[in-house]
Scaffold this active site. Sequence first.
Site, PDB file in Angstrom:
ATOM      1  N   SER A  92       0.926 -28.636 -37.774  1.00  0.00           N
ATOM      2  CA  SER A  92      -0.467 -28.486 -37.340  1.00  0.00           C
ATOM      3  C   SER A  92      -0.730 -29.417 -36.163  1.00  0.00           C
ATOM      4  O   SER A  92      -0.654 -30.641 -36.297  1.00  0.00           O
ATOM      5  CB  SER A  92      -1.422 -28.842 -38.484  1.00  0.00           C
ATOM      6  OG  SER A  92      -2.720 -29.051 -37.966  1.00  0.00           O
TER       7      SER A  92
ATOM      8  N   HIS B 164       0.635 -24.167 -36.327  1.00  0.00           N
ATOM      9  CA  HIS B 164      -0.655 -24.051 -37.017  1.00  0.00           C
ATOM     10  C   HIS B 164      -1.745 -24.669 -36.153  1.00  0.00           C
ATOM     11  O   HIS B 164      -1.638 -25.821 -35.727  1.00  0.00           O
ATOM     12  CB  HIS B 164      -0.555 -24.776 -38.361  1.00  0.00           C
ATOM     13  CG  HIS B 164      -1.758 -24.633 -39.242  1.00  0.00           C
ATOM     14  ND1 HIS B 164      -1.951 -23.548 -40.068  1.00  0.00           N
ATOM     15  CD2 HIS B 164      -2.831 -25.441 -39.433  1.00  0.00           C
ATOM     16  CE1 HIS B 164      -3.088 -23.703 -40.740  1.00  0.00           C
ATOM     17  NE2 HIS B 164      -3.647 -24.854 -40.368  1.00  0.00           N
TER      18      HIS B 164
ATOM     19  N   ASP C 229      -5.788 -25.455 -35.893  1.00  0.00           N
ATOM     20  CA  ASP C 229      -7.000 -25.614 -36.697  1.00  0.00           C
ATOM     21  C   ASP C 229      -8.251 -25.508 -35.844  1.00  0.00           C
ATOM     22  O   ASP C 229      -8.501 -26.359 -34.990  1.00  0.00           O
ATOM     23  CB  ASP C 229      -6.968 -26.978 -37.392  1.00  0.00           C
ATOM     24  CG  ASP C 229      -5.969 -27.013 -38.539  1.00  0.00           C
ATOM     25  OD1 ASP C 229      -6.044 -26.125 -39.406  1.00  0.00           O
ATOM     26  OD2 ASP C 229      -5.107 -27.916 -38.548  1.00  0.00           O
TER      27      ASP C 229
ATOM     28  N   MET D 210     -12.277 -25.601 -35.786  1.00  0.00           N
ATOM     29  CA  MET D 210     -13.441 -26.071 -36.554  1.00  0.00           C
ATOM     30  C   MET D 210     -14.681 -26.014 -35.675  1.00  0.00           C
ATOM     31  O   MET D 210     -14.613 -26.346 -34.484  1.00  0.00           O
ATOM     32  CB  MET D 210     -13.204 -27.513 -37.015  1.00  0.00           C
ATOM     33  CG  MET D 210     -11.939 -27.689 -37.849  1.00  0.00           C
ATOM     34  SD  MET D 210     -11.804 -29.359 -38.502  1.00  0.00           S
ATOM     35  CE  MET D 210     -10.146 -29.295 -39.209  1.00  0.00           C
TER      36      MET D 210
ATOM     37  N   HIS E 191      -6.021 -20.981 -37.903  1.00  0.00           N
ATOM     38  CA  HIS E 191      -6.801 -21.204 -39.122  1.00  0.00           C
ATOM     39  C   HIS E 191      -8.261 -21.401 -38.719  1.00  0.00           C
ATOM     40  O   HIS E 191      -8.613 -22.436 -38.155  1.00  0.00           O
ATOM     41  CB  HIS E 191      -6.215 -22.452 -39.819  1.00  0.00           C
ATOM     42  CG  HIS E 191      -6.917 -22.866 -41.058  1.00  0.00           C
ATOM     43  ND1 HIS E 191      -6.632 -24.057 -41.690  1.00  0.00           N
ATOM     44  CD2 HIS E 191      -7.883 -22.265 -41.800  1.00  0.00           C
ATOM     45  CE1 HIS E 191      -7.392 -24.170 -42.765  1.00  0.00           C
ATOM     46  NE2 HIS E 191      -8.165 -23.109 -42.842  1.00  0.00           N
TER      47      HIS E 191
ATOM     48  N   MET F 156     -11.752 -22.315 -39.424  1.00  0.00           N
ATOM     49  CA  MET F 156     -12.696 -23.003 -40.305  1.00  0.00           C
ATOM     50  C   MET F 156     -14.053 -22.969 -39.631  1.00  0.00           C
ATOM     51  O   MET F 156     -14.554 -23.981 -39.112  1.00  0.00           O
ATOM     52  CB  MET F 156     -12.225 -24.444 -40.557  1.00  0.00           C
ATOM     53  CG  MET F 156     -11.018 -24.513 -41.493  1.00  0.00           C
ATOM     54  SD  MET F 156     -10.101 -26.056 -41.352  1.00  0.00           S
ATOM     55  CE  MET F 156      -9.119 -25.671 -39.899  1.00  0.00           C
TER      56      MET F 156
ATOM     57  N   MET G  34      -5.700 -24.215 -49.692  1.00  0.00           N
ATOM     58  CA  MET G  34      -5.948 -25.557 -49.155  1.00  0.00           C
ATOM     59  C   MET G  34      -5.736 -26.612 -50.236  1.00  0.00           C
ATOM     60  O   MET G  34      -6.240 -26.476 -51.351  1.00  0.00           O
ATOM     61  CB  MET G  34      -7.396 -25.687 -48.646  1.00  0.00           C
ATOM     62  CG  MET G  34      -7.787 -24.812 -47.478  1.00  0.00           C
ATOM     63  SD  MET G  34      -6.838 -25.119 -45.988  1.00  0.00           S
ATOM     64  CE  MET G  34      -7.241 -26.833 -45.633  1.00  0.00           C
TER      65      MET G  34
ATOM     66  N   GLY H  73     -11.496 -29.942 -42.830  1.00  0.00           N
ATOM     67  CA  GLY H  73     -12.350 -30.705 -41.912  1.00  0.00           C
ATOM     68  C   GLY H  73     -11.600 -31.765 -41.141  1.00  0.00           C
ATOM     69  O   GLY H  73     -11.932 -32.040 -39.995  1.00  0.00           O
TER      70      GLY H  73
ATOM     71  N   ASP I  10      -1.747 -25.880 -47.183  1.00  0.00           N
ATOM     72  CA  ASP I  10      -2.217 -26.701 -46.055  1.00  0.00           C
ATOM     73  C   ASP I  10      -3.057 -27.863 -46.557  1.00  0.00           C
ATOM     74  O   ASP I  10      -4.041 -27.662 -47.268  1.00  0.00           O
ATOM     75  CB  ASP I  10      -3.050 -25.786 -45.136  1.00  0.00           C
ATOM     76  CG  ASP I  10      -3.605 -26.483 -43.907  1.00  0.00           C
ATOM     77  OD1 ASP I  10      -3.146 -27.592 -43.579  1.00  0.00           O
ATOM     78  OD2 ASP I  10      -4.487 -25.884 -43.260  1.00  0.00           O
ATOM     79  N   GLY I  11      -2.653 -29.082 -46.156  1.00  0.00           N
ATOM     80  CA  GLY I  11      -3.458 -30.253 -46.453  1.00  0.00           C
ATOM     81  C   GLY I  11      -2.674 -31.325 -47.181  1.00  0.00           C
ATOM     82  O   GLY I  11      -2.288 -31.142 -48.341  1.00  0.00           O
ATOM     83  N   GLY I  12      -2.381 -32.422 -46.472  1.00  0.00           N
ATOM     84  CA  GLY I  12      -1.683 -33.539 -47.102  1.00  0.00           C
ATOM     85  C   GLY I  12      -0.233 -33.259 -47.437  1.00  0.00           C
ATOM     86  O   GLY I  12       0.363 -33.966 -48.260  1.00  0.00           O
TER      87      GLY I  12
ATOM     88  N   SER J  27      -0.225 -34.568 -40.098  1.00  0.00           N
ATOM     89  CA  SER J  27       0.136 -35.979 -39.963  1.00  0.00           C
ATOM     90  C   SER J  27       1.509 -36.284 -40.553  1.00  0.00           C
ATOM     91  O   SER J  27       2.056 -37.358 -40.309  1.00  0.00           O
ATOM     92  CB  SER J  27      -0.944 -36.867 -40.589  1.00  0.00           C
ATOM     93  OG  SER J  27      -1.207 -36.472 -41.914  1.00  0.00           O
TER      94      SER J  27
HETATM   95  C1  DX5 Z   1      -7.496 -29.526 -42.552  1.00  0.00           C
HETATM   96  C2  DX5 Z   1      -6.645 -28.630 -41.679  1.00  0.00           C
HETATM   97  C3  DX5 Z   1      -5.198 -28.928 -41.849  1.00  0.00           C
HETATM   98  C4  DX5 Z   1      -4.813 -30.285 -41.368  1.00  0.00           C
HETATM   99  C5  DX5 Z   1      -3.483 -30.675 -41.918  1.00  0.00           C
HETATM  100  O1  DX5 Z   1      -8.823 -29.193 -42.444  1.00  0.00           O
HETATM  101  O2  DX5 Z   1      -6.849 -27.274 -41.999  1.00  0.00           O
HETATM  102  O3  DX5 Z   1      -4.392 -27.938 -41.226  1.00  0.00           O
HETATM  103  O4  DX5 Z   1      -4.748 -30.374 -39.980  1.00  0.00           O
HETATM  104  O5  DX5 Z   1      -3.261 -32.013 -41.624  1.00  0.00           O
HETATM  105  P1  DX5 Z   1      -2.514 -32.968 -42.667  1.00  0.00           P
HETATM  106  O6  DX5 Z   1      -1.175 -32.350 -42.869  1.00  0.00           O
HETATM  107  O7  DX5 Z   1      -2.485 -34.279 -41.982  1.00  0.00           O
HETATM  108  O8  DX5 Z   1      -3.348 -32.937 -43.927  1.00  0.00           O
HETATM  109 ZN    ZN Z   2      -5.279 -25.824 -41.276  1.00  0.00          ZN
END
Ligand code: DX5
Ligand code: ZN
Length: 224
Positions: free
Chosen positions: A8, A33, A35, A37, A66, A68, A137, A142, A175-177, A198
């Site tokens: 991402s 990926h 993101d 927002m 993605h 959001m 997710m 966010g 997706d996420g963490g 990250s």
């Molecule tokens: C969160 C995003 C994710 C995010 C992932 O809102 O949709 O795609 O960037 O980042 P990490 O892998 O650091 O959680």
């Molecule tokens: Zn995402």
Amino acid sequence: MPLKIAPSILSARFDRLGEQVKEAVDAGADLLHIDIMDGHFVPNLTMGPVVVKAIRPLTRIPFDVHLMVSRPQDFVKAFVDAGADDLTVHVESDHDPHATIKLIRDAGVKPGIVLNPATPFEKAVPYLGEVDLLLVMTVHPGFAGQAFRADVLPKIREARRYLDVQRLRVDLQVDGGVKLDTAPFVAQAGADILVSGSGIFPDHVRENLRRIREAAQSAAADRR
Ligand code: DX5
Ligand code: ZN
């Protein structure tokens, strides 16, 4: 199907975004990926179609966008024109997902449906015959860099079982963490595509991607 990794770019250094995209591609990223927002559906602002368009010439790997945003249907054309290969939309957004999915399909790219951590799996079921991707997710959307929510793992397993039993050709994306320590749990729960921000960017992109892929692949092999 071999497990796929989708870095991402939200965690990339935006002062040298092009270089970071190339680093991820050279490291073997399967998808990129992206993101999006809008400061309304989620409390943050990121990128728009101009950024997608700017990085499109750098690589041929699929752009996994993605959304959001509220009213995702209003942005389908702009992101398809900018070079998206798939567009994933939240069930929680302000729209009729059936109609938005059709709009995405008719625009010639793959549609996907997304569930927030608090949204039960059954909310995705009405759309699974119409989509190519199901994104679960594991953080509240966010921001990048949030902690992985292990309480979502049962939902990933439930989704995996359902897709297998129903023989649906839908890729299960998480997706996420997701990073080195959590990727094995996600792979073992049955994900097809791991998104990592990250965990991969901004430094040691090649090494991070390789290690996450290895850890995820061996966990996925244990599952079988
Ligand atoms: C969160 C995003 C994710 C995010 C992932 O809102 O949709 O795609 O960037 O980042 P990490 O892998 O650091 O959680
Ligand atoms: Zn995402």
